[in-house]
Design an enzyme around this catalytic site. Structure first.
Site, PDB file in Angstrom:
ATOM      1  N   ASP A 111       2.647 -15.592  92.621  1.00  0.00           N
ATOM      2  CA  ASP A 111       3.973 -16.076  93.030  1.00  0.00           C
ATOM      3  C   ASP A 111       4.795 -14.931  93.614  1.00  0.00           C
ATOM      4  O   ASP A 111       4.251 -13.900  94.044  1.00  0.00           O
ATOM      5  CB  ASP A 111       4.640 -16.737  91.802  1.00  0.00           C
ATOM      6  CG  ASP A 111       5.627 -17.836  92.164  1.00  0.00           C
ATOM      7  OD1 ASP A 111       6.757 -17.491  92.550  1.00  0.00           O
ATOM      8  OD2 ASP A 111       5.267 -19.028  92.072  1.00  0.00           O
ATOM      9  N   TRP A 150      19.678 -28.520  89.760  1.00  0.00           N
ATOM     10  CA  TRP A 150      18.529 -27.652  89.508  1.00  0.00           C
ATOM     11  C   TRP A 150      18.067 -27.875  88.059  1.00  0.00           C
ATOM     12  O   TRP A 150      18.869 -27.932  87.131  1.00  0.00           O
ATOM     13  CB  TRP A 150      18.932 -26.178  89.707  1.00  0.00           C
ATOM     14  CG  TRP A 150      17.826 -25.263  89.279  1.00  0.00           C
ATOM     15  CD1 TRP A 150      16.725 -24.917  90.019  1.00  0.00           C
ATOM     16  CD2 TRP A 150      17.678 -24.623  88.003  1.00  0.00           C
ATOM     17  NE1 TRP A 150      15.902 -24.114  89.274  1.00  0.00           N
ATOM     18  CE2 TRP A 150      16.459 -23.912  88.035  1.00  0.00           C
ATOM     19  CE3 TRP A 150      18.440 -24.599  86.844  1.00  0.00           C
ATOM     20  CZ2 TRP A 150      16.004 -23.164  86.957  1.00  0.00           C
ATOM     21  CZ3 TRP A 150      17.986 -23.860  85.757  1.00  0.00           C
ATOM     22  CH2 TRP A 150      16.774 -23.140  85.821  1.00  0.00           C
ATOM     23  N   ASP A 164       8.395 -21.825  99.268  1.00  0.00           N
ATOM     24  CA  ASP A 164       9.631 -21.988  98.488  1.00  0.00           C
ATOM     25  C   ASP A 164      10.847 -21.932  99.406  1.00  0.00           C
ATOM     26  O   ASP A 164      10.778 -21.492 100.565  1.00  0.00           O
ATOM     27  CB  ASP A 164       9.678 -20.847  97.456  1.00  0.00           C
ATOM     28  CG  ASP A 164      10.467 -21.190  96.216  1.00  0.00           C
ATOM     29  OD1 ASP A 164      11.240 -22.164  96.250  1.00  0.00           O
ATOM     30  OD2 ASP A 164      10.321 -20.460  95.214  1.00  0.00           O
ATOM     31  N   ASP A 186      11.671 -26.610  88.217  1.00  0.00           N
ATOM     32  CA  ASP A 186      11.536 -25.358  87.465  1.00  0.00           C
ATOM     33  C   ASP A 186      11.644 -25.607  85.967  1.00  0.00           C
ATOM     34  O   ASP A 186      11.326 -24.730  85.159  1.00  0.00           O
ATOM     35  CB  ASP A 186      12.639 -24.374  87.873  1.00  0.00           C
ATOM     36  CG  ASP A 186      12.244 -23.575  89.100  1.00  0.00           C
ATOM     37  OD1 ASP A 186      11.059 -23.588  89.455  1.00  0.00           O
ATOM     38  OD2 ASP A 186      13.133 -22.938  89.702  1.00  0.00           O
TER      39      ASP A 186
HETATM   40  C1  DGJ Z   1      11.689 -20.836  92.478  1.00  0.00           C
HETATM   41  C2  DGJ Z   1      10.440 -21.607  92.133  1.00  0.00           C
HETATM   42  O1  DGJ Z   1      10.754 -22.906  91.778  1.00  0.00           O
HETATM   43  C3  DGJ Z   1       9.704 -20.873  91.030  1.00  0.00           C
HETATM   44  O2  DGJ Z   1       8.587 -21.615  90.644  1.00  0.00           O
HETATM   45  C4  DGJ Z   1       9.323 -19.510  91.513  1.00  0.00           C
HETATM   46  O3  DGJ Z   1       8.407 -19.611  92.557  1.00  0.00           O
HETATM   47  C5  DGJ Z   1      10.556 -18.748  91.956  1.00  0.00           C
HETATM   48  N1  DGJ Z   1      11.330 -19.498  92.905  1.00  0.00           N
HETATM   49  C6  DGJ Z   1      10.186 -17.431  92.567  1.00  0.00           C
HETATM   50  O4  DGJ Z   1      11.241 -16.780  93.113  1.00  0.00           O
END
Ligand code: DGJ
Length: 733
Positions: free
Chosen positions: A367, A200, A479, A549
């Site tokens: 989001d 991650w 997601d 992220d």
């Molecule tokens: C993980 C995503 O990669 C983020 O951009 C965001 O949308 C969060 N989840 C929200 O929980």
């Protein structure tokens, strides 16, 4: 037809201008590989390449032919048990307990075009003239099982795709325990193998090493293609580099558990295997039933890694991605996640949206946090109804206001998941993947819905259909924030359990297929805790993916560089975020954050309300600049120039489809005192005789490529400092 069949030698030659792939029927009826590489003449037989050598004591030979041994013969879909000692392409457990199979060739078909896989994502053609396909039919006479190996060669792309399909024609049930998509045997081991690994926040880091005798593999057992390993490998000759030399790429069009393995035999031959991971996999086939493997896309390049990447980029953007958005310029978005996480209401959303609209943002994305009782990570997933407390005028109210501001409206969902604190879980506690007598692992306080079950599929489908049909939604960010554990399907039969991971993925694809067909105007972006499901399977449905992220510009250089090995710029969601960066606390110049993010589908993920007037002005300029040239940044021909995995700096370039605009991005890491100066950056792919203008100076293409562009300290957008960057815009005259 770029597929020749030589009847006498039973030899098939697939070829186009760039490559040849020669396979044949072996003396025992299996399929063998004679050659894969640069184009050969199609007018001769290559049967002489078949090994035919007496190897006393070391080989398990056929009783009637001392020189024929599967142990030494390069095969196309190898079976275990009759002399081949390397991990095979498949394994069938027969009703009598035997695991032996003997698939013998009995027929073939050559046709124009490319057959489509049912229920699975795959590359396609728009006209039958673009490709030719070969189907080889084999039968295991013991069990009456049929095996069809399908190959497609594109006419003007250095691409061959492969897949395999098993059909039980006999009466007895059998169990497939391993059914890979690709097995390819090569005659030597002089390769480095490359793969994209990470975790991650640092997805798709480039890794490479020389091959050694034995097995080397990457895989996912996580239910998703994963951040840890991407379903892609390449074999590269040790003397090949970014721009020259032989490279073979292998990309699996699949989003779940996978295995990519390279075996080097004691005789220094190499086997490449790729497909669904066999651990725990069991697929029962009753009479008349079939099992279709996913597709592998093989790319051949003699122009190094960039050559390979450009072939993947063209193919994946034009013949994998589909739908209304495939060729459309993607809107500049603002996503509220890093600015607000779960803490927002209608007023704060609209205040942010108003500033965004003034700056020229085209798509506002709300989001996580808008639904159910979703005020933190612990509740709400599963209840895809608006939270009226936060958004009293509902989703429609918000989307109407966003539309009035002149922007598109986008929404985040995570439909495969559920929190225990949700109405869905309270009603259906047995719908998650779990074993009733086994402890459960939670990830981010959430559980995976058992999408392999029809009632679960129907429930999610209905909720999403209602959401997308009635709320003025133009964009969806889909997601998936945890991997799968305790993959047991409650209520299902014993036979179903080994198929759960794959059935889940099949139903996920079905869900995407249904929703993208029903709502073709919606732009889908896939996401999985950032880029944990950045794979070709997803790109078939969602033409862009949230890359990571990790939005720190310096880290992003590696992530985007690695991602570009396979995936085109248009597929990469890249956002400018705040500093100090939320993940790494690093401060990089605003210009560098934009200069990195331009190369892809551009956007912002930042609290505009907290920025100084000067910064807002700069952002407006960035947006205007990107709007002027986004076609180049999204659809141009991309080349990597300086590798951030080898130096502290990075550079890449993109050339517009018509060749008139060239943008070069140059990025520095930490400044070096009295470091190497007067650098020259060698550009690629320009017209040697053409003139290019850069800041009122004119250069010949050949000079820019051979002598290079001289880098000057004054070129950097915000001055020469740590993490400085420059964008060079050259125009062909
Ligand atoms: C993980 C995503 O990669 C983020 O951009 C965001 O949308 C969060 N989840 C929200 O929980």
């Amino acid at each position: 037809m770029p597929i020749n069949f030589r009847e006498k030698e039973k030899e098939f030659h697939l070829y186009n201008d760039s490559l040849s792939y020669v396979i044949c029927v072996l003396p025992n009826g299996h399929i063998g590989n004679l050659y894969y590489g640069k184009r050969l003449s199609e007018n001769m037989s290559y049967a002489y390449l078949l090994e035919n050598k007496y190897r006393p004591l070391t080989a398990y030979v056929y009783e009637d032919d001392d020189c024929f041994s599967l142990q030494h013969t390069r095969q196309e879909y190898a079976s275990y048990g009759s002399g081949d000692m390397i991990l095979p392409a498949f394994e069938i457990s027969h009703e009598d307990g035997s695991h032996l199979s003997h698939f013998v060739f009995y027929d073939y078909a050559i046709s124009k075009g490319k057959p489509q896989l049912s229920g699975l994502p795959n590359t396609y053609v728009e006209s039958d003239e673009e490709a030719t396909s070969l189907e080889l039919y084999l039968k295991d006479h013991n069990s009456e099982t049929e095996l069809c190996l399908t190959y497609t060669i594109y006419e003007s792309r250095a691409v061959i795709t492969r897949n395999a399909k098993f059909t039980q024609r006999g009466e007895k049930e059998l169990c497939l325990k391993r059914a890979l998509s690709l097995c390819l045997d090569l005659p030597d081991k002089d390769y480095e193998w490359l793969h994209l690994d990470g975790a991650w926040g640092r997805e798709r880091y480039l890794q490479s090493s020389l091959l050694h005798q034995g097995s080397q593999s990457i895989y996912s057992l996580k239910g998703a293609s994963s951040a840890e390993h991407n379903p892609f490998i390449a074999l590269k000759r040790p003397d090949a580099n970014e721009h020259e030399g032989e490279v073979m790429g292998f990309s699996l069009v699949y989003s779940g558990n996978f295995l990519a393995q390279v075996d080097v035999t004691p005789f220094h031959q190499t086997r490449v295997s790729m497909g669904i991971h066999p651990l725990g996999f069991e697929w029962y086939l009753k009479s008349g039933e079939s099992f279709q493997t996913p597709e592998v896309v093989m790319v051949y390049s003699h122009l190094g890694l960039n050559g390979m990447s450009q072939i993947y980029h063209d193919l994946f953007s034009q013949r994998l991605a589909r739908g209304e958005w495939r060729d459309r310029e993607r809107p500049i978005l603002l996503n509220n996640w890093e600015a607000m996480t779960f803490n927002f209401n209608e007023n704060s959303i609209l205040s942010l949206a108003e500033v965004a609209a003034k700056l020229g943002v085209e798509l506002f994305v709300m989001d996580d946090g808008w639904f159910g009782q979703r005020n933190n990570e612990k509740a709400g997933l599963g209840d895809w109804r608006v939270n009226q407390k936060k958004l009293p005028n509902g989703l429609l109210g918000i989307s109407q206001r966003i539309h009035q501001l002149g922007m598109l409206f986008g929404l985040w969902i995570e439909p495969e998941m559920v929190n225990k604190d949700s109405d869905l879980y309270r009603e259906h506690p047995d719908w998650i993947l779990h074993h009733p007598k086994h402890s459960q692992s939670q990830g981010r306080h959430q559980y995976t819905l058992d999408l392999s079950r029809e009632e679960v599929y129907q429930n999610i489908y209905q909720q999403l259909h209602d959401l997308l049909a009635n709320h003025g939604i133009d964009y969806i960010k889909w997601d998936m924030n945890r991997y799968m554990t305790e993959a047991y399907s409650y209520h299902a039969t014993k036979e179903h359990q080994g198929a759960i991971f794959h059935r889940y993925i099949l139903n996920l694809y079905r869900l995407y297929e249904t929703l993208t067909s029903e709502f073709p105007h919606i732009l889908f972006e896939s996401c999985s805790s950032g880029g944990a499901r950045f794979d070709p399977g997803m790109l078939y449905y969602a033409p862009q993916t949230w890359t990571s992220d990790d939005t720190d510009a310096y880290e992003r250089l590696k992530i985007q560089y690695g991602t570009s090995l396979v995936y085109p710029l248009i597929t990469m969601g890249n956002h400018v975020s705040e500093v100090p960066n939320q993940q790494l606390l690093r401060t990089t110049p605003l210009s560098t954050r934009a200069n990195v993010a331009y190369f892809g589908s551009f956007g912002y993920e930042i609290d505009l309300m907290l920025l100084e007037e000067e910064e807002l002005e700069l952002i407006k300029k960035e947006i205007d600049f990107y709007k002027n040239y986004r076609r180049v940044f999204q659809f141009g021909n991309f080349t990597r120039l300086i590798n951030p995995f080898e130096t502290d700096d990075a550079a890449w370039q993109v050339i517009s489809e018509d060749g008139h605009h060239v943008f070069v991005g140059l990025y520095l890491g930490l400044l070096k005192l009295n470091g190497p100066s007067y650098h020259r950056l060698h550009l690629k792919g320009l017209e040697a005789e053409a003139s290019y203008r850069l800041n009122n100076q004119v250069y010949l293409g050949s000079a820019l490529m051979n002598a290079g562009l001289v880098i000057n300290e004054k070129d950097f957008t915000e001055g020469y400092k740590d993490f400085a960057s420059a964008i060079y815009h050259l125009e062909k005259m």
